[in-house]
Design a protein around this motif. Sequence first.
Motif, PDB file in Angstrom:
ATOM      1  N   ILE A  12       9.002   6.091 -11.462  1.00 28.94           N
ATOM      2  CA  ILE A  12      10.354   5.705 -11.850  1.00 28.94           C
ATOM      3  C   ILE A  12      10.927   6.843 -12.687  1.00 28.94           C
ATOM      4  O   ILE A  12      10.310   7.258 -13.669  1.00 28.94           O
ATOM      5  CB  ILE A  12      10.360   4.387 -12.651  1.00 28.94           C
ATOM      6  N   VAL A  13      12.090   7.331 -12.297  1.00 26.63           N
ATOM      7  CA  VAL A  13      12.708   8.478 -12.968  1.00 26.63           C
ATOM      8  C   VAL A  13      14.022   8.048 -13.612  1.00 26.63           C
ATOM      9  O   VAL A  13      14.847   7.394 -12.976  1.00 26.63           O
ATOM     10  CB  VAL A  13      12.989   9.625 -11.961  1.00 26.63           C
ATOM     11  N   ASP A  14      14.211   8.431 -14.868  1.00 27.71           N
ATOM     12  CA  ASP A  14      15.501   8.223 -15.521  1.00 27.71           C
ATOM     13  C   ASP A  14      15.626   9.173 -16.704  1.00 27.71           C
ATOM     14  O   ASP A  14      14.641   9.412 -17.407  1.00 27.71           O
ATOM     15  CB  ASP A  14      15.686   6.784 -15.996  1.00 27.71           C
ATOM     16  N   GLY A  15      16.818   9.708 -16.904  1.00 30.83           N
ATOM     17  CA  GLY A  15      17.066  10.647 -17.990  1.00 30.83           C
ATOM     18  C   GLY A  15      17.682  10.020 -19.225  1.00 30.83           C
ATOM     19  O   GLY A  15      17.793  10.666 -20.268  1.00 30.83           O
ATOM     20  N   ASP A  16      18.088   8.760 -19.146  1.00 34.23           N
ATOM     21  CA  ASP A  16      18.750   8.084 -20.253  1.00 34.23           C
ATOM     22  C   ASP A  16      17.722   7.440 -21.184  1.00 34.23           C
ATOM     23  O   ASP A  16      16.848   6.703 -20.733  1.00 34.23           O
ATOM     24  CB  ASP A  16      19.699   7.022 -19.691  1.00 34.23           C
ATOM     25  N   ARG A  17      17.838   7.723 -22.490  1.00 35.77           N
ATOM     26  CA  ARG A  17      16.857   7.208 -23.463  1.00 35.77           C
ATOM     27  C   ARG A  17      16.797   5.679 -23.492  1.00 35.77           C
ATOM     28  O   ARG A  17      15.721   5.088 -23.587  1.00 35.77           O
ATOM     29  CB  ARG A  17      17.181   7.721 -24.872  1.00 35.77           C
ATOM     30  N   GLN A  68       4.458   5.073 -13.112  1.00 33.56           N
ATOM     31  CA  GLN A  68       4.626   6.232 -13.986  1.00 33.56           C
ATOM     32  C   GLN A  68       6.114   6.406 -14.252  1.00 33.56           C
ATOM     33  O   GLN A  68       6.920   6.441 -13.320  1.00 33.56           O
ATOM     34  CB  GLN A  68       4.082   7.486 -13.306  1.00 33.56           C
ATOM     35  N   LEU A  69       6.481   6.525 -15.524  1.00 34.60           N
ATOM     36  CA  LEU A  69       7.854   6.823 -15.901  1.00 34.60           C
ATOM     37  C   LEU A  69       7.985   8.319 -16.098  1.00 34.60           C
ATOM     38  O   LEU A  69       7.223   8.916 -16.863  1.00 34.60           O
ATOM     39  CB  LEU A  69       8.232   6.087 -17.199  1.00 34.60           C
ATOM     40  N   VAL A  70       8.948   8.914 -15.419  1.00 38.92           N
ATOM     41  CA  VAL A  70       9.270  10.324 -15.609  1.00 38.92           C
ATOM     42  C   VAL A  70      10.581  10.372 -16.380  1.00 38.92           C
ATOM     43  O   VAL A  70      11.617   9.898 -15.890  1.00 38.92           O
ATOM     44  CB  VAL A  70       9.391  11.077 -14.269  1.00 38.92           C
ATOM     45  N   LYS A  71      10.511  10.922 -17.592  1.00 40.57           N
ATOM     46  CA  LYS A  71      11.688  11.019 -18.453  1.00 40.57           C
ATOM     47  C   LYS A  71      12.363  12.357 -18.189  1.00 40.57           C
ATOM     48  O   LYS A  71      11.837  13.406 -18.562  1.00 40.57           O
ATOM     49  CB  LYS A  71      11.279  10.921 -19.918  1.00 40.57           C
ATOM     50  N   GLY A  72      13.501  12.312 -17.532  1.00 37.76           N
ATOM     51  CA  GLY A  72      14.207  13.553 -17.263  1.00 37.76           C
ATOM     52  C   GLY A  72      15.199  13.405 -16.134  1.00 37.76           C
ATOM     53  O   GLY A  72      15.421  12.328 -15.585  1.00 37.76           O
ATOM     54  N   ASP A  73      15.774  14.535 -15.767  1.00 35.69           N
ATOM     55  CA  ASP A  73      16.815  14.608 -14.764  1.00 35.69           C
ATOM     56  C   ASP A  73      16.253  14.338 -13.359  1.00 35.69           C
ATOM     57  O   ASP A  73      15.253  14.944 -12.952  1.00 35.69           O
ATOM     58  CB  ASP A  73      17.458  15.995 -14.811  1.00 35.69           C
ATOM     59  N   SER A  74      16.879  13.463 -12.634  1.00 40.57           N
ATOM     60  CA  SER A  74      16.425  13.091 -11.296  1.00 40.57           C
ATOM     61  C   SER A  74      16.412  14.277 -10.338  1.00 40.57           C
ATOM     62  O   SER A  74      15.507  14.399  -9.506  1.00 40.57           O
ATOM     63  CB  SER A  74      17.331  11.993 -10.725  1.00 40.57           C
ATOM     64  N   PHE A  75      17.397  15.155 -10.441  1.00 45.58           N
ATOM     65  CA  PHE A  75      17.492  16.282  -9.512  1.00 45.58           C
ATOM     66  C   PHE A  75      16.451  17.362  -9.814  1.00 45.58           C
ATOM     67  O   PHE A  75      15.897  17.957  -8.893  1.00 45.58           O
ATOM     68  CB  PHE A  75      18.911  16.833  -9.498  1.00 45.58           C
ATOM     69  N   GLY A 121       0.780  -1.234   0.000  1.00 50.84           N
ATOM     70  CA  GLY A 121       0.000   0.000   0.000  1.00 50.84           C
ATOM     71  C   GLY A 121       0.811   1.283   0.000  1.00 50.84           C
ATOM     72  O   GLY A 121       0.254   2.368   0.165  1.00 50.84           O
ATOM     73  N   ARG A 122       2.113   1.196  -0.211  1.00 52.67           N
ATOM     74  CA  ARG A 122       2.983   2.375  -0.123  1.00 52.67           C
ATOM     75  C   ARG A 122       3.167   3.063  -1.476  1.00 52.67           C
ATOM     76  O   ARG A 122       3.068   2.436  -2.525  1.00 52.67           O
ATOM     77  CB  ARG A 122       4.368   1.987   0.414  1.00 52.67           C
ATOM     78  N   ARG A 123       3.477   4.360  -1.420  1.00 55.22           N
ATOM     79  CA  ARG A 123       3.866   5.134  -2.599  1.00 55.22           C
ATOM     80  C   ARG A 123       5.391   5.069  -2.694  1.00 55.22           C
ATOM     81  O   ARG A 123       6.098   5.410  -1.742  1.00 55.22           O
ATOM     82  CB  ARG A 123       3.392   6.574  -2.483  1.00 55.22           C
ATOM     83  N   VAL A 124       5.880   4.649  -3.870  1.00 51.17           N
ATOM     84  CA  VAL A 124       7.298   4.358  -4.056  1.00 51.17           C
ATOM     85  C   VAL A 124       7.899   5.289  -5.097  1.00 51.17           C
ATOM     86  O   VAL A 124       7.249   5.639  -6.092  1.00 51.17           O
ATOM     87  CB  VAL A 124       7.483   2.884  -4.506  1.00 51.17           C
ATOM     88  N   LEU A 125       9.160   5.655  -4.886  1.00 55.13           N
ATOM     89  CA  LEU A 125       9.948   6.407  -5.857  1.00 55.13           C
ATOM     90  C   LEU A 125      11.215   5.622  -6.145  1.00 55.13           C
ATOM     91  O   LEU A 125      11.948   5.252  -5.228  1.00 55.13           O
ATOM     92  CB  LEU A 125      10.309   7.798  -5.309  1.00 55.13           C
ATOM     93  N   ASP A 126      11.465   5.342  -7.425  1.00 52.81           N
ATOM     94  CA  ASP A 126      12.707   4.708  -7.884  1.00 52.81           C
ATOM     95  C   ASP A 126      13.428   5.797  -8.674  1.00 52.81           C
ATOM     96  O   ASP A 126      13.149   6.024  -9.846  1.00 52.81           O
ATOM     97  CB  ASP A 126      12.373   3.487  -8.749  1.00 52.81           C
ATOM     98  N   LEU A 127      14.331   6.521  -7.995  1.00 50.80           N
ATOM     99  CA  LEU A 127      14.862   7.776  -8.548  1.00 50.80           C
ATOM    100  C   LEU A 127      15.827   7.605  -9.707  1.00 50.80           C
ATOM    101  O   LEU A 127      15.813   8.408 -10.625  1.00 50.80           O
ATOM    102  CB  LEU A 127      15.510   8.614  -7.438  1.00 50.80           C
ATOM    103  N   PHE A 128      16.675   6.628  -9.682  1.00 49.38           N
ATOM    104  CA  PHE A 128      17.605   6.383 -10.791  1.00 49.38           C
ATOM    105  C   PHE A 128      17.216   5.034 -11.387  1.00 49.38           C
ATOM    106  O   PHE A 128      17.876   4.022 -11.168  1.00 49.38           O
ATOM    107  CB  PHE A 128      19.055   6.372 -10.293  1.00 49.38           C
ATOM    108  N   GLY A 129      16.131   5.022 -12.147  1.00 53.77           N
ATOM    109  CA  GLY A 129      15.431   3.804 -12.531  1.00 53.77           C
ATOM    110  C   GLY A 129      16.234   2.720 -13.212  1.00 53.77           C
ATOM    111  O   GLY A 129      16.037   1.552 -12.917  1.00 53.77           O
TER     112      GLY A 129
END
Length: 184
Positions: free
Chosen positions: A69-74, A94-101, A42-50
């Motif tokens: 899930i966040v990652d900037g690499d194509r 959800q995939l976030v395409k972009g810089d983790s910072f 039941g938790r909300r998770v962040l995978d910052l450098f996917g």
Amino acid sequence: MRIITGTARGKRLQTPEGLHTRPTTDRVKESVFNIIQWDIEGRRVLDLFGGSGQLGLEAVSRGAESCVIVDGDRSAQKAIEANIKNCGFEKRCQLVKGDSFQFLQRQRKNSYHLIFLDPPYGGELLNRALADICRIDILAEGGIIVCESAVADALEPVCAPYRVVKQYTYGHTMVTTVTREETV
């Protein structure tokens, strides 16, 4: 590389092409999930450098409510998209395409219960991400940050209400758990 257990058990995962991504070994991943097994449901998770998204996807397979899930690499983004679809987690991931910072700067306080930090080894990215997370305060009270690094990488101290819980060594890999203390 595969999902170890849960609703997507046994699903094979794609890995990004190239040398920028270092997948977490099955041994380390299984150990990480043994450590946090009671803190996933039941938790909300962040995978910052996917990378491949394997840590976040494993958490969703084990009952996490959602994962960003966040990652900037194509190449990583393509692998993550394929892995989300292969696991059938399009509605929960959800995939976030972009810089983790840059992503971190847009987050609100107490946004996540569980955060995975598994950047390229060397310590700089890990320490920078951990400092930003603590400063922005995006971890919910009682939440957990799981940091994966090389044993040789020095983890800088965290400020209250954050504290290091424990460090585990698996060959050349160090797993550090950090929590956000509950305030009274």
